[in-house]
Design an enzyme around this catalytic site. Structure first.
Site, PDB file in Angstrom:
ATOM      1  N   CYS A   1       0.854  -1.176   0.000  1.00  0.00           N
ATOM      2  CA  CYS A   1       0.000   0.000   0.000  1.00  0.00           C
ATOM      3  C   CYS A   1       0.897   1.236   0.000  1.00  0.00           C
ATOM      4  O   CYS A   1       1.842   1.320   0.781  1.00  0.00           O
ATOM      5  CB  CYS A   1      -0.857  -0.025   1.257  1.00  0.00           C
TER       6      CYS A   1
ATOM      7  N   TYR B   1      -9.330  10.442  27.095  1.00  0.00           N
ATOM      8  CA  TYR B   1      -9.091   9.567  25.945  1.00  0.00           C
ATOM      9  C   TYR B   1      -7.595   9.612  25.619  1.00  0.00           C
ATOM     10  O   TYR B   1      -7.197   9.909  24.497  1.00  0.00           O
ATOM     11  CB  TYR B   1      -9.893   9.995  24.714  1.00  0.00           C
TER      12      TYR B   1
ATOM     13  N   CYS C   1     -11.452  13.593  15.426  1.00  0.00           N
ATOM     14  CA  CYS C   1     -11.269  12.927  14.126  1.00  0.00           C
ATOM     15  C   CYS C   1     -12.590  12.884  13.369  1.00  0.00           C
ATOM     16  O   CYS C   1     -12.695  12.217  12.355  1.00  0.00           O
ATOM     17  CB  CYS C   1     -10.696  11.528  14.317  1.00  0.00           C
TER      18      CYS C   1
ATOM     19  N   ASP D   1      -9.756  13.935  23.309  1.00  0.00           N
ATOM     20  CA  ASP D   1      -9.396  13.394  21.989  1.00  0.00           C
ATOM     21  C   ASP D   1     -10.198  12.120  21.768  1.00  0.00           C
ATOM     22  O   ASP D   1      -9.645  11.015  21.717  1.00  0.00           O
ATOM     23  CB  ASP D   1      -7.882  13.121  21.956  1.00  0.00           C
TER      24      ASP D   1
HETATM   25  N1  SAH Z   1      -4.912  10.951  22.671  1.00  0.00           N
HETATM   26  C1  SAH Z   1      -4.424   9.662  22.248  1.00  0.00           C
HETATM   27  C2  SAH Z   1      -5.518   8.670  21.855  1.00  0.00           C
HETATM   28  C3  SAH Z   1      -6.651   9.166  21.021  1.00  0.00           C
HETATM   29  S1  SAH Z   1      -7.665   7.925  20.268  1.00  0.00           S
HETATM   30  C4  SAH Z   1      -3.428   9.822  21.128  1.00  0.00           C
HETATM   31  O1  SAH Z   1      -3.335  10.862  20.506  1.00  0.00           O
HETATM   32  O2  SAH Z   1      -2.675   8.874  20.872  1.00  0.00           O
HETATM   33  C5  SAH Z   1      -8.994   7.741  21.350  1.00  0.00           C
HETATM   34  C6  SAH Z   1      -8.705   6.875  22.540  1.00  0.00           C
HETATM   35  O3  SAH Z   1      -9.889   6.854  23.324  1.00  0.00           O
HETATM   36  C7  SAH Z   1      -8.359   5.438  22.262  1.00  0.00           C
HETATM   37  O4  SAH Z   1      -7.167   5.114  22.941  1.00  0.00           O
HETATM   38  C8  SAH Z   1      -9.542   4.630  22.838  1.00  0.00           C
HETATM   39  O5  SAH Z   1      -9.149   3.398  23.387  1.00  0.00           O
HETATM   40  C9  SAH Z   1     -10.037   5.566  23.905  1.00  0.00           C
HETATM   41  N2  SAH Z   1     -11.459   5.482  24.301  1.00  0.00           N
HETATM   42  C10 SAH Z   1     -12.516   5.108  23.556  1.00  0.00           C
HETATM   43  N3  SAH Z   1     -13.658   5.288  24.258  1.00  0.00           N
HETATM   44  C11 SAH Z   1     -13.313   5.774  25.468  1.00  0.00           C
HETATM   45  C12 SAH Z   1     -14.052   6.179  26.627  1.00  0.00           C
HETATM   46  N4  SAH Z   1     -15.377   6.108  26.655  1.00  0.00           N
HETATM   47  N5  SAH Z   1     -13.365   6.663  27.674  1.00  0.00           N
HETATM   48  C13 SAH Z   1     -12.013   6.754  27.657  1.00  0.00           C
HETATM   49  N6  SAH Z   1     -11.272   6.378  26.592  1.00  0.00           N
HETATM   50  C14 SAH Z   1     -11.904   5.896  25.514  1.00  0.00           C
END
Ligand code: SAH
Length: 461
Positions: free
Chosen positions: A161, A313, A416, A389
Site C-alpha cells: 500500500c 481519551y 477525528c 481526543d
Molecule cells: N490521545 C491519544 C488517543 C486518542 S484515540 C493519542 O493521541 O494517541 C482515542 C482513545 O480513546 C483510544 O485510545 C480509545 O481506546 C479511547 N477510548 C474510547 N472510548 C473511550 C471512553 N469512553 N473513555 C475513555 N477512553 C476511551
C-alpha cells in the site's frame, strides 16, 4: 424528470459529499458518483434510483477536471481506502478545510468559525506506521493478502500500500510463504473455519523498530519457529506476536497478545518524548503529522508550568506526556488497560513524575472524580485546561457536563470527526465557552478523513 436503474446519464460534477463522492445534477436530478471530482464531466450508469436523487457508477470521464490527477496506486479505485487519490493534493486540503467549516456552521451553528489553515504534508505518501492486512483467497483459490474492496469482504491483493511502509511487503511475503509451506489455511469468514485472519504490522518511524501480530482463529500458532526464522531477518524486526480471536466478528484483534519472538511492543519518539506501544494500544498512524498535531494542542493549551490538566481519551499518554513537561499536574483517562500500562511506563521512562493515569470510561471517571472530590474536600474540583481526543462518536453529554462544572479556562478538543466535534462544541458554547481557534490537520492524506484541533475558552463572568 427522474431516472431509472441502468440509465446512462451525462453529468458535470459540481460538489463533493461527506465521503468524497462526486455530486452532479442532470435536469434537476441529483446523482452521487464515487471516484469523481469537482469539474469532471462524466457518463454514469444509474445503479440506484430514488425519486429526487440516485447513485451512479462512473463509466467514462468525458472531460476530466483540471484538479484530477492519475492515482499512483493501481488498485486505488477497487480498494476504496483512498477516496481522494485522484484529486490534486492541494484540492484535498481545501476539501477538508471546507468539510470542517461546513459542519461547524451547519451542525454547530457557528456562523463564522475562526478557521486557521489546514496543516498539510509536504510528502503525502507512505505516512502510515500501522497496516492491517486481511488474509484469504482470491477467486482462483490462491492465498492472498491485501485490503477489503470498499464496504465488501472481498480481498483485493496488495502487498504494498502506498500509504504504508515498504517493509510491509517482505513481512506479508514471509507470512504467506510460511502458510503455504506448512499448509496453514486462511480464515474463512463465511464458515468461520481456517486459521489466519489478519496480519498487523506496526513500525516506529523514528526508531525503525517493527512488530508483527498475526490474528488467528485459534489458541496456538503452529510451527512458530519457522515463522520466526523467516521474519526475524527483516530489518528492524523487534517482535513477532499473535493474538487469538475466535469470535465471528469484524473486530480485528482479540483482547490478548502472545509473543513468539522478541518483545511485544515497539518504541517510537514524537518530538522529545519516547513512547512504548503495544499492539492493543491506540497510537496515531501518521507520526509526522502527529508531532504537528500535538504541538498545536500544546500551543492551544497555553501552559505556563503550574496548571492542572486533564487529558481525556489519552491512549498511551501521548498528549499527556507532551503537556506534562509544561504543566503542574496532568491526569490521563483511557478505557484500554494495556494502553494505561504503556502510559505509566512511558511516563517513568521519560522521567515524568507529574502525570497520573486512570483506566475507565472518561464519562465515568471524570464525573466520579468530581463527585468524590467534593465529598472529600468540601469544594469543587477545578481544572485549568481539559484536553479531549475522543473516537469518532465524540463525547458523552455527561462528560461535557462535568467538564463545564470544573470551569477550566481552556478546553482543547482534538477530533477525528468534524460532525460530532460540531455537536459537542455547540453544547459547550451554550454553557459558558466560546470558540477561539480551529485548526484542521491532514493526518490521513488521500482519504476523506480530517483531524481538527480546537481551542475554546471560558467566557469571563
Ligand atoms: N490521545 C491519544 C488517543 C486518542 S484515540 C493519542 O493521541 O494517541 C482515542 C482513545 O480513546 C483510544 O485510545 C480509545 O481506546 C479511547 N477510548 C474510547 N472510548 C473511550 C471512553 N469512553 N473513555 C475513555 N477512553 C476511551
Amino acid at each position: 424528470m427522474g431516472y431509472q436503474k441502468n440509465d446512462l446519464v451525462t453529468v458535470r460534477i459540481e460538489d463533493m459529499g461527506q465521503n468524497g463522492e462526486g455530486i452532479g445534477k442532470a435536469d434537476g436530478y441529483t446523482l452521487f458518483v464515487k471516484d469523481t471530482v469537482i469539474g469532471d464531466v462524466i457518463r454514469a450508469k444509474v445503479i440506484k434510483a430514488k425519486k429526487n436523487y440516485g447513485y451512479g457508477r462512473l463509466m467514462e470521464i468525458l472531460t476530466p477536471s483540471e484538479n484530477r490527477v492519475e492515482p499512483r496506486c493501481p488498485v486505488a479505485r477497487q480498494c476504496g481506502g483512498c477516496q481522494l487519490q485522484m484529486l490534486d493534493y492541494r484540492e484535498q486540503l481545501r476539501y477538508k478545510e471546507n468539510k470542517v467549516k461546513n459542519d461547524l456552521q451547519r451542525i454547530g451553528g457557528f456562523e463564522n468559525p475562526p478557521m486557521e489553515p489546514i496543516i498539510g504534508m509536504e510528502d503525502p505518501w507512505r505516512y502510515r506506521n500501522k497496516a492491517q492486512f486481511p488474509i484469504g483467497y482470491d477467486r482462483e483459490g490462491n492465498l492472498v493478502a491485501g485490503f477489503y474492496a470498499g464496504r465488501t469482504h472481498t480481498i483485493i491483493p496488495c502487498k504494498d500500500c502506498l500509504l504504508g511502509a515498504p517493509e510491509n511487503r517482505p513481512v506479508l511475503e514471509g507470512v504467506l510463504d510460511w502458510m503455504r509451506e506448512n499448509r496453514i489455511p486462511a480464515y474463512d469468514e463465511a464458515d468461520g473455519r481456517g486459521l489466519v485472519r489478519h496480519v498487523l504490522v506496526r513500525r516506529g518511524f523514528s526508531t525503525g523498530e517493527m512488530i508483527v501480530c498475526l490474528v488467528i482463529n485459534g489458541a496456538e500458532l503452529p510451527a512458530p519457529e519457522r515463522l520466526v526464522s523467516r521474519l526475524k531477518k527483516i530489518k528492524g524486526m523487534a517482535g513477532i506476536t499473535f493474538s487469538s480471536n475466535t469470535a465471528r466478528t469484524n473486530v480485528i484483534l482479540g483482547d490478548n497478545v502472545s509473543t513468539v519472538w522478541g518483545r511485544p511492543y515497539i518504541t517510537d519518539c514524537i518530538g522529545p518524548v519516547k513512547y512504548r506501544i503495544s499492539p492493543l494500544s491506540f497510537y496515531q498512524v501518521n507520526p509526522v503529522q502527529t508531532k504537528r498535531l500535538y504541538e498545536t494542542a500544546l500551543e492551544f493549551a497555553g501552559l505556563t508550568g503550574s496548571e492542572t490538566v486533564w487529558d481525556l481519551y489519552c491512549g498511551i499518554g501521548t498528549i499527556s506526556l507532551f503537556l506534562a513537561r509544561q504543566a503542574g499536574k496532568v491526569y490521563g483517562v483511557e478505557i484500554v488497560p494495556q494502553a494505561i500500562e504503556d502510559a505509566r511506563r512511558n511516563a517513568a521512562e521519560n522521567g515524568i513524575e507529574n502525570a497520573e493515569f486512570y483506566v475507565g470510561k472518561a464519562e465515568e471517571v471524570l464525573p466520579g472524580y468530581y463527585a468524590r472530590y467534593e465529598q472529600e474536600h468540601g469544594e469543587k474540583a477545578h481544572a485549568d485546561v481539559i484536553v479531549v481526543d475522543p473516537p469518532r462518536k465524540g463525547c458523552e453529554e455527561s462528560l461535557l457536563e462535568t467538564m463545564v462544572q470544573m470551569q477550566p479556562e481552556r478546553i482543547v478538543y482534538v477530533s477525528c470527526d468534524p460532525a460530532t466535534l460540531a455537536r459537542d462544541l455547540k453544547y459547550l458554547c451554550g454553557r459558558g465557552y466560546e470558540l477561539r481557534r480551529v485548526r484542521p490537520a491532514d493526518m490521513f492524506p488521500m482519504t476523506v478523513h480530517v483531524e481538527t484541533v480546537v481551542l475554546m475558552s471560558r467566557v469571563k463572568d
